[in-house]
Design a protein around this motif. Structure first.
Motif, PDB file in Angstrom:
ATOM      1  N   LEU A  30       0.863  -1.182   0.000  1.00 41.59           N
ATOM      2  CA  LEU A  30       0.000   0.000   0.000  1.00 41.59           C
ATOM      3  C   LEU A  30       0.893   1.223   0.000  1.00 41.59           C
ATOM      4  O   LEU A  30       1.951   1.226   0.658  1.00 41.59           O
ATOM      5  N   MET A  31       0.518   2.245  -0.743  1.00 38.80           N
ATOM      6  CA  MET A  31       1.368   3.438  -0.783  1.00 38.80           C
ATOM      7  C   MET A  31       0.577   4.736  -0.866  1.00 38.80           C
ATOM      8  O   MET A  31      -0.401   4.834  -1.595  1.00 38.80           O
ATOM      9  N   GLU A  32       1.031   5.709  -0.076  1.00 33.00           N
ATOM     10  CA  GLU A  32       0.444   7.065  -0.114  1.00 33.00           C
ATOM     11  C   GLU A  32       1.328   7.895  -1.036  1.00 33.00           C
ATOM     12  O   GLU A  32       2.508   8.109  -0.724  1.00 33.00           O
ATOM     13  N   VAL A  33       0.802   8.287  -2.186  1.00 35.37           N
ATOM     14  CA  VAL A  33       1.689   8.874  -3.207  1.00 35.37           C
ATOM     15  C   VAL A  33       1.183  10.216  -3.742  1.00 35.37           C
ATOM     16  O   VAL A  33      -0.027  10.433  -3.856  1.00 35.37           O
ATOM     17  N   SER A  35       1.322  11.277  -6.726  1.00 36.25           N
ATOM     18  CA  SER A  35       0.601  11.191  -8.013  1.00 36.25           C
ATOM     19  C   SER A  35      -0.909  11.152  -7.754  1.00 36.25           C
ATOM     20  O   SER A  35      -1.693  11.672  -8.548  1.00 36.25           O
ATOM     21  N   GLU A  36      -1.318  10.564  -6.623  1.00 39.65           N
ATOM     22  CA  GLU A  36      -2.754  10.483  -6.310  1.00 39.65           C
ATOM     23  C   GLU A  36      -3.259  11.679  -5.515  1.00 39.65           C
ATOM     24  O   GLU A  36      -4.404  12.071  -5.664  1.00 39.65           O
ATOM     25  N   THR A  37      -2.408  12.268  -4.697  1.00 44.82           N
ATOM     26  CA  THR A  37      -2.880  13.442  -3.932  1.00 44.82           C
ATOM     27  C   THR A  37      -2.922  14.683  -4.813  1.00 44.82           C
ATOM     28  O   THR A  37      -3.597  15.645  -4.497  1.00 44.82           O
ATOM     29  N   ASP A  38      -2.198  14.657  -5.941  1.00 42.80           N
ATOM     30  CA  ASP A  38      -2.008  15.901  -6.703  1.00 42.80           C
ATOM     31  C   ASP A  38      -2.686  15.941  -8.070  1.00 42.80           C
ATOM     32  O   ASP A  38      -2.608  16.955  -8.748  1.00 42.80           O
ATOM     33  N   TYR A  39      -3.336  14.846  -8.522  1.00 48.34           N
ATOM     34  CA  TYR A  39      -3.905  14.907  -9.881  1.00 48.34           C
ATOM     35  C   TYR A  39      -5.090  15.852  -9.940  1.00 48.34           C
ATOM     36  O   TYR A  39      -5.509  16.297 -11.000  1.00 48.34           O
ATOM     37  N   VAL A  40      -5.627  16.168  -8.754  1.00 42.35           N
ATOM     38  CA  VAL A  40      -6.657  17.203  -8.634  1.00 42.35           C
ATOM     39  C   VAL A  40      -6.515  17.716  -7.197  1.00 42.35           C
ATOM     40  O   VAL A  40      -5.925  17.034  -6.356  1.00 42.35           O
ATOM     41  N   ARG A  41      -7.041  18.920  -6.916  1.00 44.10           N
ATOM     42  CA  ARG A  41      -6.945  19.374  -5.518  1.00 44.10           C
ATOM     43  C   ARG A  41      -8.104  18.749  -4.731  1.00 44.10           C
ATOM     44  O   ARG A  41      -9.263  19.050  -4.987  1.00 44.10           O
ATOM     45  N   HIS A  42      -7.751  17.843  -3.781  1.00 47.16           N
ATOM     46  CA  HIS A  42      -8.788  17.120  -3.030  1.00 47.16           C
ATOM     47  C   HIS A  42      -9.170  17.866  -1.762  1.00 47.16           C
ATOM     48  O   HIS A  42      -8.370  18.614  -1.187  1.00 47.16           O
ATOM     49  N   HIS A  43     -10.356  17.556  -1.273  1.00 42.76           N
ATOM     50  CA  HIS A  43     -10.773  18.010   0.056  1.00 42.76           C
ATOM     51  C   HIS A  43      -9.818  17.395   1.091  1.00 42.76           C
ATOM     52  O   HIS A  43      -9.427  16.224   0.985  1.00 42.76           O
ATOM     53  N   LYS A  46     -10.869  14.140   2.485  1.00 44.88           N
ATOM     54  CA  LYS A  46     -10.765  13.001   1.571  1.00 44.88           C
ATOM     55  C   LYS A  46      -9.367  12.380   1.688  1.00 44.88           C
ATOM     56  O   LYS A  46      -9.221  11.152   1.827  1.00 44.88           O
ATOM     57  N   VAL A  47      -8.345  13.234   1.677  1.00 39.02           N
ATOM     58  CA  VAL A  47      -6.969  12.713   1.777  1.00 39.02           C
ATOM     59  C   VAL A  47      -6.766  12.077   3.148  1.00 39.02           C
ATOM     60  O   VAL A  47      -6.252  10.951   3.264  1.00 39.02           O
ATOM     61  N   LEU A  48      -7.215  12.793   4.182  1.00 38.01           N
ATOM     62  CA  LEU A  48      -7.085  12.251   5.541  1.00 38.01           C
ATOM     63  C   LEU A  48      -7.801  10.906   5.663  1.00 38.01           C
ATOM     64  O   LEU A  48      -7.249   9.942   6.212  1.00 38.01           O
ATOM     65  N   ALA A  53      -7.718   5.313   6.558  1.00 35.38           N
ATOM     66  CA  ALA A  53      -8.337   4.001   6.323  1.00 35.38           C
ATOM     67  C   ALA A  53      -7.309   3.018   5.757  1.00 35.38           C
ATOM     68  O   ALA A  53      -7.285   1.837   6.121  1.00 35.38           O
ATOM     69  N   MET A  54      -6.426   3.522   4.862  1.00 29.97           N
ATOM     70  CA  MET A  54      -5.374   2.654   4.316  1.00 29.97           C
ATOM     71  C   MET A  54      -4.457   2.156   5.443  1.00 29.97           C
ATOM     72  O   MET A  54      -4.059   0.987   5.477  1.00 29.97           O
ATOM     73  N   ARG A  55      -4.099   3.063   6.342  1.00 31.23           N
ATOM     74  CA  ARG A  55      -3.180   2.668   7.426  1.00 31.23           C
ATOM     75  C   ARG A  55      -3.819   1.600   8.308  1.00 31.23           C
ATOM     76  O   ARG A  55      -3.174   0.632   8.701  1.00 31.23           O
ATOM     77  N   ALA A 397     -15.519  11.147  -3.906  1.00 36.13           N
ATOM     78  CA  ALA A 397     -15.354  11.388  -5.347  1.00 36.13           C
ATOM     79  C   ALA A 397     -14.198  10.587  -5.950  1.00 36.13           C
ATOM     80  O   ALA A 397     -13.029  10.798  -5.623  1.00 36.13           O
ATOM     81  N   PHE A 398     -14.564   9.659  -6.817  1.00 36.34           N
ATOM     82  CA  PHE A 398     -13.610   8.904  -7.633  1.00 36.34           C
ATOM     83  C   PHE A 398     -14.141   9.006  -9.048  1.00 36.34           C
ATOM     84  O   PHE A 398     -15.362   8.973  -9.261  1.00 36.34           O
ATOM     85  N   GLU A 399     -13.240   9.082 -10.009  1.00 37.80           N
ATOM     86  CA  GLU A 399     -13.679   9.479 -11.347  1.00 37.80           C
ATOM     87  C   GLU A 399     -14.764   8.574 -11.933  1.00 37.80           C
ATOM     88  O   GLU A 399     -15.659   9.051 -12.644  1.00 37.80           O
TER      89      GLU A 399
HETATM   90  C1  DLZ Z   1      -7.795   9.464  -4.054  1.00 35.72           C
HETATM   91  C2  DLZ Z   1      -6.503   8.869  -3.561  1.00 35.72           C
HETATM   92  C3  DLZ Z   1      -5.569   9.657  -2.905  1.00 35.72           C
HETATM   93  C4  DLZ Z   1      -5.821  11.094  -2.588  1.00 35.72           C
HETATM   94  N1  DLZ Z   1      -4.400   9.148  -2.517  1.00 35.72           N
HETATM   95  C5  DLZ Z   1      -4.120   7.842  -2.745  1.00 35.72           C
HETATM   96  C6  DLZ Z   1      -2.875   7.287  -2.402  1.00 35.72           C
HETATM   97  O1  DLZ Z   1      -1.974   7.963  -1.930  1.00 35.72           O
HETATM   98  N2  DLZ Z   1      -2.665   5.977  -2.627  1.00 35.72           N
HETATM   99  C7  DLZ Z   1      -3.596   5.190  -3.206  1.00 35.72           C
HETATM  100  O2  DLZ Z   1      -3.355   3.988  -3.379  1.00 35.72           O
HETATM  101  N3  DLZ Z   1      -4.780   5.697  -3.582  1.00 35.72           N
HETATM  102  C8  DLZ Z   1      -5.060   7.009  -3.360  1.00 35.72           C
HETATM  103  N4  DLZ Z   1      -6.237   7.543  -3.771  1.00 35.72           N
HETATM  104  C9  DLZ Z   1      -7.173   6.666  -4.459  1.00 35.72           C
HETATM  105  C10 DLZ Z   1      -6.662   6.406  -5.872  1.00 35.72           C
HETATM  106  O3  DLZ Z   1      -6.647   7.597  -6.597  1.00 35.72           O
HETATM  107  C11 DLZ Z   1      -7.593   5.347  -6.436  1.00 35.72           C
HETATM  108  O4  DLZ Z   1      -7.059   4.130  -6.216  1.00 35.72           O
HETATM  109  C12 DLZ Z   1      -7.849   5.530  -7.854  1.00 35.72           C
HETATM  110  O5  DLZ Z   1      -8.720   6.592  -7.894  1.00 35.72           O
HETATM  111  C13 DLZ Z   1      -8.404   4.299  -8.571  1.00 35.72           C
HETATM  112  O6  DLZ Z   1      -9.777   4.210  -8.379  1.00 35.72           O
END
Ligand code: DLZ
Ligand code: FAD
Length: 508
Positions: A30-33, A35-43, A46-48, A53-55, A397-399
């Motif tokens: 599992l990874m907090e990255v 690329s996912e926090t920055d592809y759009v500006r999230h609430h 939502k990030v928290l 939940a991942m942790r 919100a997920f696409e």
């Molecule tokens: C939305 C999101 C965010 C903000 N961060 C992570 C992350 O750091 N790591 C991760 O595995 N998933 C994250 N997500 C959810 C992903 O964007 C999600 O898996 C894709 O939207 C695919 O549905």
């Protein structure tokens, strides 16, 4: 032999067959990255919520004896994309095989396909075991022609034997009880508070801030409310069925300043992270119905949201991507007004819906569709901007679910793939369904003049400017007839008022 199995932030399905047996040759990643926090500006919530939940999920896997590699947002080794992290984890673990679940977003699916192929290792992609239709089947049903949701839904009800009489006809004689579900909420029965948790996520919030992640909205890290584990999500489901489901249908389309949540479930965050399965949510409602605790109309109305709408929009997404994300059938190109980011507008309905979205990362369906969505539609706002706003601001919100709802249902940018007409409403609609208008700066009865509610003139401007497309739509015939019946001066003043408002949306 070591196999890396990737678990994304929205794949926290504890009942997935992957987790049934402990295997020392399997490492869950599992990874907090960024690329996912920055592809759009999230609430912020939502990030928290996703990270917390991942942790918990990673900890629970480790506690159950599974091998887990978890990369936190602040970890110095973190390379902040799925691909880059995977390539060093392959080295670190001596991996000889890669596995993953299907990703729900097109963007992520493409990136992971590429990364897995580039690794040169044998790999496999498995179902996330969450949706009621497997992805390929869902997309196939939409391949030639997208059916109306109602028919898609009836088919799934028949397939799964849900709310049917023994002869296969719908329970109670009707497939759909929507006509009973349109009431304004008079303040009675009282709307029960949601079972908000009080998680203290201040330390996690500090890590997110220190990592430089840019968010929007209130983090509420001191008393974070959303459920973060399957157990908590199940408690939300029980609470909904006991206290809100009995009135869900009746007040489904109501809006009130007195309650941001009314009788809604608040389950979308837990469902979309896969902490709950849609079938168990449906079964909980059906069981309450069979026990006589919930009427048929409320039960059917709720089942339709999960079995119908949720599966339907996902099927459209997978049948129509990637092109769907660029559709702009109405040629809308105005920027969203600045107050979508701070709720500083004199329109009470928009101020309330945006204000609560910033505070909670939540607004209910009718607020999303008929308040924030309706305004952007009438004003002709660029669907790219509208999408980015919706994709960022809501914790759920997920696409795959946001895009068809926003670009399709709300903005009609898909030209009618999802619905046969735009969801447009004037102040009369908002006044009928809500208590906003009585205290508003603007007058819901006026079309023009200083205090005229902007929704009125913008409503007519929208229909006039798109007359060629909608003029012959039978579902809009009444609106066009009303316009024709208005006298010429009134029409001219209404359109002139709309032009004035459109020239400076930020000032509204
Ligand atoms: C939305 C999101 C965010 C903000 N961060 C992570 C992350 O750091 N790591 C991760 O595995 N998933 C994250 N997500 C959810 C992903 O964007 C999600 O898996 C894709 O939207 C695919 O549905
Ligand atoms: P309830 O009203 O209690 O409904 C119960 C459940 O039904 C929801 O949890 C959800 O899983 C499902 N559901 C209801 N309506 C829909 C729908 N139209 N599409 C898919 N599922 C539905 N939903 C999301 O989950 N993520 C989004 O990003 C999202 N964006 C939206 C954008 C717009 C413009 C609109 C109009 C709707 C959007 N929706 C989205 C759908 C819906 O508004 C939310 O699912 C709902 O508000 C979530 O709150 P709830 O759990 O209290 O829902």
């Amino acid at each position: 032999m070591t196999c890396l199995r990737l678990v994304l932030g929205d794949q926290l399905n504890a009942r997935h067959t992957w987790f049934r047996a402990v295997d020392g040759n399997v490492v869950y990643v599992l990874m907090e990255v960024r690329s996912e926090t920055d592809y759009v500006r999230h609430h912020a919530q939502k990030v928290l919520g996703i990270f917390a939940a991942m942790r918990r999920f990673g900890d629970a896997l480790a506690k159950a004896g599974h091998r887990v590699e978890y990369l936190r947002i602040g970890d110095a080794r973190n390379r902040h994309s799925f691909a880059a992290n995977l390539s060093w984890l392959i080295e670190r673990c001596g991996a000889t095989r890669l596995e993953r679940m299907e990703a729900d977003e097109w963007r992520v699916e493409q990136a992971l396909n590429q990364a897995f192929t580039a690794s040169g290792l044998p790999h496999a992609v498995v179902s996330a075991e969450h949706f009621l239709l497997e992805r390929a089947d869902a997309a196939k049903r939409m391949a030639k022609k997208v059916p109306r949701m109602e028919f898609f839904y009836r088919e799934l009800r028949r397939r799964d034997g849900i709310l049917l009489e023994p002869d296969g006809s719908p329970r109670g004689g009707q497939w759909n009880y929507d006509a009973e579900n349109r009431e304004k909420w008079p303040g009675e029965p009282p709307a029960p508070a949601w079972p908000w948790q009080r998680h203290d996520l201040r330390a996690l919030w500090q890590e997110i801030v220190d990592a430089g992640v840019q968010t929007l909205g209130d983090p509420s890290a001191k008393a974070f409310g959303w459920p973060l584990s399957r157990r908590e999500a199940q408690a939300w489901l029980r609470d909904f069925v006991a206290h809100r489901l009995p009135h869900f249908g009746r007040f489904q389309d109501a809006i009130s300043e007195a309650s941001p949540t009314l009788f809604h479930a608040g389950l979308s965050f837990a469902l979309n992270l896969k902490m709950l399965h849609p079938r168990e949510v449906i079964d909980a409602a059906l069981e309450a119905f069979e026990r006589g605790e919930v009427a048929l109309a409320a039960t059917e109305g709720f089942v339709r949201q999960i079995l119908g709408w949720r599966e339907f929009v996902r099927a459209i997404y997978w049948a129509r991507m990637p092109g769907y994300a660029t559709l702009n059938a109405l040629g809308a190109e105005r920027p969203l007004p600045r107050w979508y980011w701070d709720a500083d507008t004199k329109m009470a309905c928009l101020r309330t819906a945006i204000g609560q979205s910033l505070a909670l990362g939540y607004a209910h369906h009718i607020q999303r569709l008929m308040v924030t969505g309706n305004f952007a539609l009438l004003a002709g706002c660029d669907p790219d901007e509208v999408d980015a706003w919706y994709l960022g601001i809501y914790v759920d919100a997920f696409e795959w679910v946001e895009l068809p709802n926003t670009r399709g249902m709300s903005q009609f940018a898909d030209g009618g793939v999802l619905g046969s007409k735009p969801y447009s409403g004037s102040a009369a609609y908002v006044n009928r369904q809500s208590d906003h208008c009585k205290g508003c700066h603007y007058r819901h009865t006026l079309r023009h003049g200083e205090r005229a509610c902007p929704l009125n003139s913008l409503y007519w401007h929208f229909h006039v400017r798109h007359r060629e497309r909608f003029g012959r739509n039978p579902r809009l015939a009444m609106a066009y007839r009303s316009w024709e019946r208005m006298d010429t001066d009134e029409r001219a003043a209404t359109l002139a008022q709309a032009e004035t408002y459109l020239a400076d949306l930020d000032a509204l």
